[in-house]
Design a protein around this motif. Structure first.
Motif, PDB file in Angstrom:
ATOM      1  N   GLY A  73       0.841  -1.193   0.000  1.00 32.29           N
ATOM      2  CA  GLY A  73       0.000   0.000   0.000  1.00 32.29           C
ATOM      3  C   GLY A  73       0.869   1.233   0.000  1.00 32.29           C
ATOM      4  N   GLU A  74       0.292   2.336  -0.435  1.00 29.08           N
ATOM      5  CA  GLU A  74       1.019   3.600  -0.437  1.00 29.08           C
ATOM      6  C   GLU A  74       1.218   4.101   0.994  1.00 29.08           C
ATOM      7  N   SER A  75       2.024   5.136   1.143  1.00 27.21           N
ATOM      8  CA  SER A  75       2.201   5.758   2.455  1.00 27.21           C
ATOM      9  C   SER A  75       0.849   6.208   2.993  1.00 27.21           C
ATOM     10  N   GLY A  76       0.586   5.917   4.266  1.00 34.26           N
ATOM     11  CA  GLY A  76      -0.698   6.282   4.861  1.00 34.26           C
ATOM     12  C   GLY A  76      -1.784   5.255   4.685  1.00 34.26           C
ATOM     13  N   SER A  77      -1.441   4.100   4.098  1.00 36.17           N
ATOM     14  CA  SER A  77      -2.462   3.075   3.861  1.00 36.17           C
ATOM     15  C   SER A  77      -2.754   2.234   5.097  1.00 36.17           C
ATOM     16  N   GLY A  78      -1.904   2.336   6.125  1.00 40.04           N
ATOM     17  CA  GLY A  78      -2.129   1.576   7.351  1.00 40.04           C
ATOM     18  C   GLY A  78      -1.177   0.413   7.547  1.00 40.04           C
ATOM     19  N   LYS A  79      -0.195   0.250   6.661  1.00 40.12           N
ATOM     20  CA  LYS A  79       0.716  -0.904   6.741  1.00 40.12           C
ATOM     21  C   LYS A  79       1.496  -0.925   8.055  1.00 40.12           C
ATOM     22  N   SER A 107       5.914  -3.481   2.305  1.00 36.57           N
ATOM     23  CA  SER A 107       6.604  -2.616   1.361  1.00 36.57           C
ATOM     24  C   SER A 107       5.582  -1.876   0.496  1.00 36.57           C
ATOM     25  N   HIS A 108       5.997  -0.721  -0.023  1.00 37.54           N
ATOM     26  CA  HIS A 108       5.189  -0.020  -1.010  1.00 37.54           C
ATOM     27  C   HIS A 108       5.579  -0.440  -2.422  1.00 37.54           C
ATOM     28  N   ASN A 109       6.635  -1.244  -2.537  1.00 42.82           N
ATOM     29  CA  ASN A 109       7.197  -1.636  -3.827  1.00 42.82           C
ATOM     30  C   ASN A 109       6.664  -3.006  -4.229  1.00 42.82           C
ATOM     31  N   LEU A 110       5.805  -3.029  -5.221  1.00 43.42           N
ATOM     32  CA  LEU A 110       5.150  -4.272  -5.629  1.00 43.42           C
ATOM     33  C   LEU A 110       6.130  -5.306  -6.168  1.00 43.42           C
ATOM     34  N   ALA A 111       7.136  -4.870  -6.900  1.00 43.69           N
ATOM     35  CA  ALA A 111       8.108  -5.804  -7.452  1.00 43.69           C
ATOM     36  C   ALA A 111       8.904  -6.481  -6.343  1.00 43.69           C
ATOM     37  N   VAL A 112       9.282  -5.715  -5.336  1.00 46.52           N
ATOM     38  CA  VAL A 112      10.005  -6.262  -4.193  1.00 46.52           C
ATOM     39  C   VAL A 112       9.143  -7.263  -3.446  1.00 46.52           C
ATOM     40  N   VAL A 113       7.867  -6.942  -3.251  1.00 45.89           N
ATOM     41  CA  VAL A 113       6.958  -7.825  -2.521  1.00 45.89           C
ATOM     42  C   VAL A 113       6.801  -9.165  -3.234  1.00 45.89           C
ATOM     43  N   ARG A 114       6.672  -9.121  -4.539  1.00 49.05           N
ATOM     44  CA  ARG A 114       6.494 -10.383  -5.257  1.00 49.05           C
ATOM     45  C   ARG A 114       7.727 -11.271  -5.159  1.00 49.05           C
ATOM     46  N   GLN A 115       8.873 -10.670  -5.020  1.00 48.02           N
ATOM     47  CA  GLN A 115      10.119 -11.420  -4.939  1.00 48.02           C
ATOM     48  C   GLN A 115      10.128 -12.397  -3.770  1.00 48.02           C
ATOM     49  N   VAL A 116       9.454 -12.072  -2.674  1.00 45.43           N
ATOM     50  CA  VAL A 116       9.577 -12.885  -1.463  1.00 45.43           C
ATOM     51  C   VAL A 116       8.250 -13.416  -0.923  1.00 45.43           C
ATOM     52  N   SER A 117       7.118 -13.163  -1.577  1.00 44.37           N
ATOM     53  CA  SER A 117       5.812 -13.429  -0.957  1.00 44.37           C
ATOM     54  C   SER A 117       5.059 -14.609  -1.579  1.00 44.37           C
ATOM     55  N   ASP A 118       4.398 -15.374  -0.718  1.00 45.45           N
ATOM     56  CA  ASP A 118       3.469 -16.410  -1.169  1.00 45.45           C
ATOM     57  C   ASP A 118       2.077 -15.822  -1.379  1.00 45.45           C
ATOM     58  N   GLU A 119       1.722 -14.872  -0.510  1.00 41.73           N
ATOM     59  CA  GLU A 119       0.425 -14.214  -0.571  1.00 41.73           C
ATOM     60  C   GLU A 119       0.638 -12.705  -0.552  1.00 41.73           C
ATOM     61  N   VAL A 120      -0.340 -11.974  -1.057  1.00 44.83           N
ATOM     62  CA  VAL A 120      -0.273 -10.518  -1.049  1.00 44.83           C
ATOM     63  C   VAL A 120      -1.585  -9.957  -0.515  1.00 44.83           C
ATOM     64  N   ALA A 121      -1.483  -8.971   0.371  1.00 46.82           N
ATOM     65  CA  ALA A 121      -2.643  -8.230   0.862  1.00 46.82           C
ATOM     66  C   ALA A 121      -2.425  -6.758   0.529  1.00 46.82           C
ATOM     67  N   THR A 153      -5.548  -1.992  -6.769  1.00 47.23           N
ATOM     68  CA  THR A 153      -4.428  -2.885  -7.062  1.00 47.23           C
ATOM     69  C   THR A 153      -3.973  -2.716  -8.503  1.00 47.23           C
ATOM     70  N   ARG A 154      -4.918  -2.639  -9.415  1.00 46.05           N
ATOM     71  CA  ARG A 154      -4.554  -2.442 -10.823  1.00 46.05           C
ATOM     72  C   ARG A 154      -3.816  -1.119 -11.015  1.00 46.05           C
ATOM     73  N   ALA A 155      -4.250  -0.089 -10.288  1.00 43.86           N
ATOM     74  CA  ALA A 155      -3.592   1.219 -10.394  1.00 43.86           C
ATOM     75  C   ALA A 155      -2.160   1.147  -9.869  1.00 43.86           C
ATOM     76  N   LEU A 156      -1.956   0.417  -8.763  1.00 46.36           N
ATOM     77  CA  LEU A 156      -0.606   0.251  -8.231  1.00 46.36           C
ATOM     78  C   LEU A 156       0.291  -0.478  -9.226  1.00 46.36           C
ATOM     79  N   LEU A 157      -0.241  -1.520  -9.845  1.00 48.81           N
ATOM     80  CA  LEU A 157       0.537  -2.275 -10.814  1.00 48.81           C
ATOM     81  C   LEU A 157       0.871  -1.421 -12.040  1.00 48.81           C
TER      82      LEU A 157
END
Length: 260
Positions: free
Chosen positions: A42-48, A205-219, A244-248
């Motif tokens: 999520g972006e900054s301020g999304s609650g992560k 992370s706010h970085n989708l590419a980084v998250v996919r590198q290490v994740s089994d699931e995504v929220a 999600t589509r906008a982030l991608l």
């Protein structure tokens, strides 16, 4: 089916009261299976980060619950709360401020092992073993944080978070302060450790590419609400939420990584 190690149910976290109330997390529910990695996006301020603090016991929600390995984090008190905090470890975002500049690396890691009797001599074998696991030299035990680069400090922070073998690890934006080449090294190390140790990991992370590198699931969080949650491949290849589509679309890849 096995019970999830982490279960979050209808979690609501707010700051302020009355008309000034701000809902940082709103009615979030999700499960994380033991041995899996959840990428929280999520972006900054999304609650992560707010959600991360609640998971490690640093914030009390207004309502809802967080259960870790059958124990409700939100209602734990006294010794139960202290014990639970050792079972859930946070690897913080900033490798520069997360280590006390007045203490050696050995002292920092010994304190993680035994906060009341932090003895480097007693725990030296364990400390050097973990430093080697994160590709740090054995003589780092007797050196100070300022003697290391940001990437090296983050390796030390990873060792400190894992050496007591916690049930759950929360990694909060641990590559955001590093340059791209060092990010790649840290992600490769974390990926290796999560498979070797069968870690249950929340990777923020706010970085989708980084998250996919290490994740089994995504929220995916948006203004404190969970707008998407599923297997990583499905979320990346067939997102259902407009956000999600906008982030991608906005972040198709980070340098050095691929979403394909």
């Amino acid at each position: 089916m096995t019970d999830p190690l982490l279960r979050i149910e209808h979690l609501d976290i707010a700051y302020g009261r009355g008309p000034t109330t701000t809902h940082a997390v709103r009615d979030v529910s999700l499960d994380l299976t033991r041995g899996h990695t959840l990428g929280l996006v999520g972006e900054s301020g999304s609650g992560k980060t707010t959600l991360a603090k609640a998971i490690v016991g640093g914030l009390r929600p207004r309502s809802g619950s967080i259960t870790i390995d059958g124990t409700d984090v939100t209602s734990a008190r006294g010794r139960d709360r202290t014990a639970l905090r050792r079972r859930v470890q946070l690897i913080p975002q900033d490798p520069y401020s997360s280590l006390d500049p007045r203490r050696t690396i050995g002292q920092a890691l010994a304190e993680a092992i035994d906060p009341r009797r932090a003895s480097v001599r007693r725990h030296r074998a364990t400390i050097t073993e973990w430093l080697e696991r994160v590709r740090m030299p054995a003589d780092a035990v007797d050196r100070y944080p300022h003697e290391f680069s940001g990437g090296q400090r983050q390796r030390i922070a990873i060792a400190r978070g894992l050496l007591i073998q916690p049930s759950l690890v929360v990694a909060d934006e641990i590559t955001s302060a590093l340059d791209v080449s060092v990010q790649a090294e840290i992600l490769a190390l974390l990926d290796e450790l999560r498979h070797e140790l069968r870690l249950t990991l929340v990777f923020i992370s706010h970085n989708l590419a980084v998250v996919r590198q290490v994740s089994d699931e995504v929220a995916v969080l948006y203004h404190g609400e969970l707008v998407e949650h599923g297997r990583a491949a499905h979320v990346y290849d067939s997102p259902t939420a407009d956000y999600t589509r906008a982030l991608l679309d906005a972040d198709p890849a980070s340098p050095g990584f691929s979403l394909s």
